[in-house]
Design a protein around this motif. Structure first.
Motif, PDB file in Angstrom:
ATOM      1  N   ARG A 159       0.808  -1.222   0.000  1.00  0.00           N
ATOM      2  CA  ARG A 159       0.000   0.000   0.000  1.00  0.00           C
ATOM      3  C   ARG A 159       0.841   1.270   0.000  1.00  0.00           C
TER       4      ARG A 159
ATOM      5  N   TYR B 132       0.734   2.625  -3.588  1.00  0.00           N
ATOM      6  CA  TYR B 132      -0.269   1.987  -4.447  1.00  0.00           C
ATOM      7  C   TYR B 132      -1.563   1.888  -3.650  1.00  0.00           C
ATOM      8  N   SER B 133      -2.680   2.200  -4.276  1.00  0.00           N
ATOM      9  CA  SER B 133      -3.973   2.233  -3.581  1.00  0.00           C
ATOM     10  C   SER B 133      -4.506   0.816  -3.394  1.00  0.00           C
ATOM     11  N   THR B 134      -4.282   0.255  -2.203  1.00  0.00           N
ATOM     12  CA  THR B 134      -4.679  -1.123  -1.898  1.00  0.00           C
ATOM     13  C   THR B 134      -4.688  -1.304  -0.388  1.00  0.00           C
TER      14      THR B 134
END
Length: 258
Positions: A146, A149-151
């Motif tokens: 994350r 990165y969008s997670t």
């Protein structure tokens, strides 16, 4: 370095459908989790870890259309490290445009079922990191997926460990050598005269020599040892007596080398 490596042949990996991109160095490693249900049963049955890694490869190749499993290495709760794409190969799991900066290491925990990594899982992740540093030029960073990165990956529990600096269970941080505890003060002051002899003298002399002092490690505390002791005490702002008392003994192991 010690690593319990499960090779691709040993876990029954499919052959990749194409050629990997090459990596010669990275900023470090991104840590991942499965993002799905992981049965707690895998903790007591390594065969189920093997089956899970195979299923992940199948999903990545047949579902995502990737040439192979997307991770560089996979860590399981038996402190075994599965070879994924391996060192020197571009991963596919970090996100488009981000794979050349970090290797990808998966810990076999999920967002349901087994969500808390075991100590052996954490150790296996760090064994994989050490292996990728040695064999693949991985840099010093250990980040969560994350980060950048969008997670939700690698999950709250695993990410909290990453945010703490990814320490080895028991307090050792990655890349930090395990220092032995300093020996206890022997109970007698080492001084000259008279000439003292013993293993406590040899232990102190050996440590002083490892710190860079010109001293014979012969187990005899004579004039030469006394002069080294005086110089050390002066350097460390201790009373300059030429005798190894408790404060001088402790400083021998704990004071910075200058």
């Amino acid at each position: 370095m010690a690593i319990d490596l499960v090779t691709r042949r040993e876990w029954g990996a499919r052959e990749p459908r194409g050629s990997y991109g090459r990596l010669t160095s990275t900023k470090g490693v991104k840590v991942h989790y499965t993002g799905g249900q992981v049965s707690p049963d895998i903790v007591n049955d390594h065969a189920k870890c093997v089956a899970m890694v195979r299923s992940i490869q199948n999903f990545h190749m047949d579902g995502n259309g990737w040439i192979d499993i997307g991770y560089s290495m996979i860590a399981c709760p038996h402190r075994k490290v599965f070879e994924g794409r391996g060192p020197g190969h571009l991963p596919a799991a970090n996100g488009a445009g981000l794979n050349s900066a970090h290797y990808a290491v998966l810990g076999l925990v999920g967002n349901a079922g087994l969500v808390q990594p075991t100590d052996d899982t954490l150790n296996a992740i760090l064994d994989a990191v050490d292996y990728l540093r040695l064999k693949g030029g991985a840099g010093r960073e250990i980040k969560g997926h994350r980060d950048g990165y969008s997670t939700d990956c690698p999950g709250d529990a695993l990410y909290a460990w990453v945010r703490r600096g990814a320490p080895r269970p028991g307090g050792q941080t990655p890349g930090e050598p395990q220092e032995p505890s300093p020996p206890a003060f022997p109970g007698r002051v080492l001084k000259y005269p008279p000439l003292l002899e013993g293993e406590d003298v040899r232990t102190w002399q050996a440590k002083m020599k490892s710190r860079g002092w010109d001293i014979d490690v012969d187990g005899l505390y004579g004039e030469g040892s006394r002069e080294v002791c005086r110089a050390f005490q002066e350097e460390k702002s201790l009373p300059v007596t030429g005798a190894v008392d408790r404060a001088t003994w402790d400083a021998t192991w704990k004071a910075p080398v200058t």
